[in-house]
Design a protein around this motif. Structure first.
Motif, short mmCIF file in Angstrom:
data_model
loop_
_atom_site.label_atom_id
_atom_site.label_comp_id
_atom_site.label_asym_id
_atom_site.label_seq_id
_atom_site.Cartn_x
_atom_site.Cartn_y
_atom_site.Cartn_z
N ILE A 80 0.84 -1.20 0.00
CA ILE A 80 0.00 0.00 0.00
C ILE A 80 0.87 1.25 0.00
O ILE A 80 0.58 2.22 -0.69
CB ILE A 80 -0.97 -0.01 1.20
CG1 ILE A 80 -1.96 -1.17 1.06
CG2 ILE A 80 -1.69 1.33 1.36
CD1 ILE A 80 -2.78 -1.47 2.30
N GLY A 81 1.95 1.23 0.76
CA GLY A 81 2.85 2.38 0.80
C GLY A 81 3.64 2.43 2.09
O GLY A 81 3.49 1.58 2.97
N ASP A 82 4.50 3.43 2.19
CA ASP A 82 5.31 3.64 3.40
C ASP A 82 4.46 4.35 4.44
O ASP A 82 3.97 5.45 4.18
CB ASP A 82 6.55 4.47 3.09
CG ASP A 82 7.57 3.71 2.27
OD1 ASP A 82 7.60 2.47 2.37
OD2 ASP A 82 8.35 4.36 1.54
N ILE A 83 4.33 3.74 5.60
CA ILE A 83 3.50 4.36 6.61
C ILE A 83 4.28 5.45 7.36
O ILE A 83 5.50 5.37 7.52
CB ILE A 83 2.91 3.34 7.61
CG1 ILE A 83 3.98 2.66 8.43
CG2 ILE A 83 2.03 2.34 6.90
CD1 ILE A 83 3.41 1.94 9.63
N ASP A 84 3.55 6.46 7.75
CA ASP A 84 4.12 7.58 8.52
C ASP A 84 3.82 7.44 10.00
O ASP A 84 4.60 7.92 10.83
CB ASP A 84 3.53 8.91 8.01
CG ASP A 84 3.87 9.13 6.55
OD1 ASP A 84 5.04 9.38 6.26
OD2 ASP A 84 2.94 9.05 5.71
N ILE A 85 2.70 6.81 10.32
CA ILE A 85 2.29 6.65 11.71
C ILE A 85 1.77 5.23 11.90
O ILE A 85 0.94 4.76 11.14
CB ILE A 85 1.18 7.67 12.08
CG1 ILE A 85 1.67 9.10 11.89
CG2 ILE A 85 0.71 7.45 13.53
CD1 ILE A 85 0.57 10.15 11.96
N LEU A 86 2.30 4.57 12.93
CA LEU A 86 1.84 3.24 13.32
C LEU A 86 1.14 3.38 14.66
O LEU A 86 1.74 3.89 15.62
CB LEU A 86 3.02 2.28 13.44
CG LEU A 86 2.76 0.94 14.14
CD1 LEU A 86 1.71 0.12 13.39
CD2 LEU A 86 4.07 0.17 14.28
N VAL A 87 -0.11 2.93 14.73
CA VAL A 87 -0.85 2.93 15.99
C VAL A 87 -1.08 1.46 16.36
O VAL A 87 -1.87 0.77 15.74
CB VAL A 87 -2.19 3.67 15.87
CG1 VAL A 87 -2.92 3.66 17.22
CG2 VAL A 87 -1.98 5.11 15.38
N ASN A 88 -0.34 1.01 17.38
CA ASN A 88 -0.51 -0.35 17.89
C ASN A 88 -1.65 -0.32 18.90
O ASN A 88 -1.47 -0.02 20.07
CB ASN A 88 0.78 -0.83 18.56
CG ASN A 88 1.86 -1.15 17.54
OD1 ASN A 88 1.61 -1.87 16.58
ND2 ASN A 88 3.04 -0.63 17.75
N ASN A 89 -2.83 -0.62 18.40
CA ASN A 89 -4.05 -0.56 19.21
C ASN A 89 -4.58 -1.94 19.59
O ASN A 89 -5.33 -2.08 20.54
CB ASN A 89 -5.14 0.21 18.42
CG ASN A 89 -6.46 0.18 19.13
OD1 ASN A 89 -6.63 0.79 20.18
ND2 ASN A 89 -7.42 -0.52 18.56
N LEU A 90 -4.18 -2.95 18.86
CA LEU A 90 -4.73 -4.29 19.04
C LEU A 90 -4.59 -4.77 20.48
O LEU A 90 -3.53 -4.62 21.09
CB LEU A 90 -4.00 -5.26 18.11
CG LEU A 90 -4.43 -6.72 18.16
CD1 LEU A 90 -5.90 -6.86 17.78
CD2 LEU A 90 -3.56 -7.54 17.24
N GLY A 91 -5.66 -5.33 20.99
CA GLY A 91 -5.62 -5.90 22.33
C GLY A 91 -6.96 -6.54 22.66
O GLY A 91 -7.98 -6.24 22.04
N PHE A 92 -6.94 -7.45 23.62
CA PHE A 92 -8.19 -8.07 24.06
C PHE A 92 -8.13 -8.33 25.56
O PHE A 92 -7.05 -8.33 26.15
CB PHE A 92 -8.48 -9.36 23.28
CG PHE A 92 -7.81 -10.58 23.83
CD1 PHE A 92 -8.53 -11.51 24.58
CD2 PHE A 92 -6.47 -10.82 23.59
CE1 PHE A 92 -7.91 -12.64 25.09
CE2 PHE A 92 -5.84 -11.96 24.08
CZ PHE A 92 -6.56 -12.87 24.84
N PHE A 93 -9.29 -8.53 26.15
CA PHE A 93 -9.36 -8.86 27.56
C PHE A 93 -10.53 -9.79 27.81
O PHE A 93 -11.43 -9.90 26.98
CB PHE A 93 -9.50 -7.61 28.43
CG PHE A 93 -10.82 -6.91 28.29
CD1 PHE A 93 -11.91 -7.24 29.09
CD2 PHE A 93 -10.99 -5.92 27.33
CE1 PHE A 93 -13.13 -6.61 28.95
CE2 PHE A 93 -12.20 -5.28 27.19
CZ PHE A 93 -13.27 -5.62 28.00
#
Length: 158
Positions: A80-93
């Motif tokens: 898709i392209g070079d990312i500028d911002i990575l948001v690591n949001n993945l999680g579960f509980f």
């Protein structure tokens, strides 16, 4: 508000619902293009359809707790392209008494809530450093500071 995100590419893991989806909408409203992620393609497709009214949305389905799927996911994102911002949001509980949590469940918490962020950051950080530009945001929880008695594995991984 103008956060100067126009023409930036943002990847948000775990973004087909909740905080991740809201973050995707906010980035889109600021003019960024966004890559959404979830485990199921149909959920990713539905999110793309819903958010496309706000801007350019791409999607990449993968279970990031699985090393093979994470590697394939990274290749999809690179296409898709070079990312500028990575948001690591993945999680579960899950609400469960500490004594009832199995070793397999502890491993799953670690793979999803910790290693998914390690895998994505490990790949995209060197690229950001090479171009001297980029941001990595790791979404956590106050449960990481003040553990919840019925959510010990989640609290530990946050």
């Amino acid at each position: 508000m103008d956060l100067q995100l126009r023409d930036k590419l943002v990847l948000i893991t775990g973004s087909t619902s909740g905080i991740g989806k809201a973050a995707a909408k906010s980035f889109l409203q600021e003019g960024a293009a966004v890559i959404v992620n979830g485990r199921k393609q149909e959920t990713v497709d539905r999110t793309i359809e819903e958010l496309s009214a706000y801007g350019t949305v791409h999607g990449a389905a993968a279970d990031l707790s699985n090393t093979d799927e994470a590697a394939a996911f990274i290749e999809k994102v690179n296409a898709i392209g070079d990312i500028d911002i990575l948001v690591n949001n993945l999680g579960f509980f899950e609400v469960k008494d500490f004594a009832d949590v199995t070793d397999e469940e502890w491993n799953q918490y670690f793979e999803v809530n910790v290693m998914s962020a390690v895998r994505t950051s490990r790949h995209f950080l060197p690229k950001m450093l090479a171009k001297n530009s980029g941001r990595i945001l790791n979404i956590a929880s106050e449960a990481g500071i003040k553990p919840l008695p019925t959510m010990i594995p989640y609290s530990m991984t946050k």
